[in-house]
Design a protein around this motif. Structure first.
Motif, PDB file in Angstrom:
ATOM      1  N   LEU A 111       0.811  -1.222   0.000  1.00  0.00           N
ATOM      2  CA  LEU A 111       0.000   0.000   0.000  1.00  0.00           C
ATOM      3  C   LEU A 111       0.845   1.273   0.000  1.00  0.00           C
ATOM      4  N   PRO A 112       0.423   2.266  -0.790  1.00  0.00           N
ATOM      5  CA  PRO A 112       1.118   3.553  -0.788  1.00  0.00           C
ATOM      6  C   PRO A 112       0.703   4.375   0.442  1.00  0.00           C
ATOM      7  N   PRO A 113       1.390   5.484   0.706  1.00  0.00           N
ATOM      8  CA  PRO A 113       0.975   6.351   1.810  1.00  0.00           C
ATOM      9  C   PRO A 113      -0.496   6.753   1.652  1.00  0.00           C
ATOM     10  N   GLY A 114      -1.199   6.853   2.779  1.00  0.00           N
ATOM     11  CA  GLY A 114      -2.590   7.285   2.756  1.00  0.00           C
ATOM     12  C   GLY A 114      -3.591   6.175   2.500  1.00  0.00           C
ATOM     13  N   ARG A 115      -3.133   4.943   2.393  1.00  0.00           N
ATOM     14  CA  ARG A 115      -4.040   3.813   2.168  1.00  0.00           C
ATOM     15  C   ARG A 115      -3.877   2.812   3.307  1.00  0.00           C
ATOM     16  N   SER A 116      -4.968   2.122   3.624  1.00  0.00           N
ATOM     17  CA  SER A 116      -4.926   1.106   4.660  1.00  0.00           C
ATOM     18  C   SER A 116      -5.821  -0.056   4.232  1.00  0.00           C
ATOM     19  N   TYR A 117      -5.996  -1.020   5.106  1.00  0.00           N
ATOM     20  CA  TYR A 117      -6.783  -2.211   4.788  1.00  0.00           C
ATOM     21  C   TYR A 117      -7.437  -2.752   6.048  1.00  0.00           C
ATOM     22  N   THR A 118      -8.398  -3.624   5.880  1.00  0.00           N
ATOM     23  CA  THR A 118      -8.951  -4.415   6.959  1.00  0.00           C
ATOM     24  C   THR A 118      -9.338  -5.771   6.390  1.00  0.00           C
TER      25      THR A 118
END
Length: 180
Positions: A111-118
């Motif tokens: 993931l690039p900066p500013g992205r996340s996941y669940t």
């Protein structure tokens, strides 16, 4: 499984934990401003070096992130008696945590900066029981697909001799992190 290989794995887990602590690492939550501008891989590397705190559950589950590179993560844990179910073997939740952590971090590493996941879906097959006598178990995870909104990954848990204990797949929802 050879005792030296098992001992090598135990030493690697100890060294990874000590490296993080020596860098100032401790269990906790990273402040948002410390995460800003960092890619998922940079965040994970900062946790491993001790620059950022590592998840408190790593201590509870007796596990550590050993390796990370883009699209791949390796977690290792040593099951203890406190991880037992009523049937005197390691609870499935311990395997689930080890696998989910490895697969989630493999996704995070893309993931690039500013992205996340669940995690949106987790499917696990435990093929062999474990106990405190098993020794260290390692979950090696890799990303299968890293899309804009969904990512998938897979992982296998083995012992130092290569014996399979569990395998899993996951689907993760990927999203933008709200500023601040």
């Amino acid at each position: 499984m050879s005792a030296s290989t098992n001992n090598d794995w135990i030493a690697q887990q100890h060294a990874a934990r000590e490296r993080s602590i020596a860098g100032g690492g401790r269990p906790g939550l990273a402040r948002v401003e410390l995460l800003a501008g960092k890619s998922g891989l940079e965040i994970l590397q900062a946790m491993m070096s001790g620059e950022l705190p590592y998840p408190p559950m790593n201590e509870t589950m007796n596990m550590v992130l050993l390796e990370v590179e883009r699209g791949r993560a390796v977690f290792q844990g040593i099951p203890l008696g406190v991880h037992y179910n009523p049937l005197s073997s390691v609870h499935g939740g311990w395997f689930a945590t080890l696998l989910d952590s490895a697969m989630g971090c493999s996704v995070q590493s893309t993931l690039p900066p500013g992205r996340s996941y669940t995690t949106a879906e987790l499917s696990i097959n435990i093929v062999r029981p474990a106990s405190h006598k098993t020794g260290p178990l390692r979950a090696v995870a890799s990303v299968i697909h890293d899309g804009r909104q969904l990512a998938t990954a897979e992982a296998r848990v083995t012992d130092a001799s290569g014996k399979l204990y569990a395998h899993a797949t996951t689907t993760c929802f990927v999203f933008d992190v709200a500023p601040g």
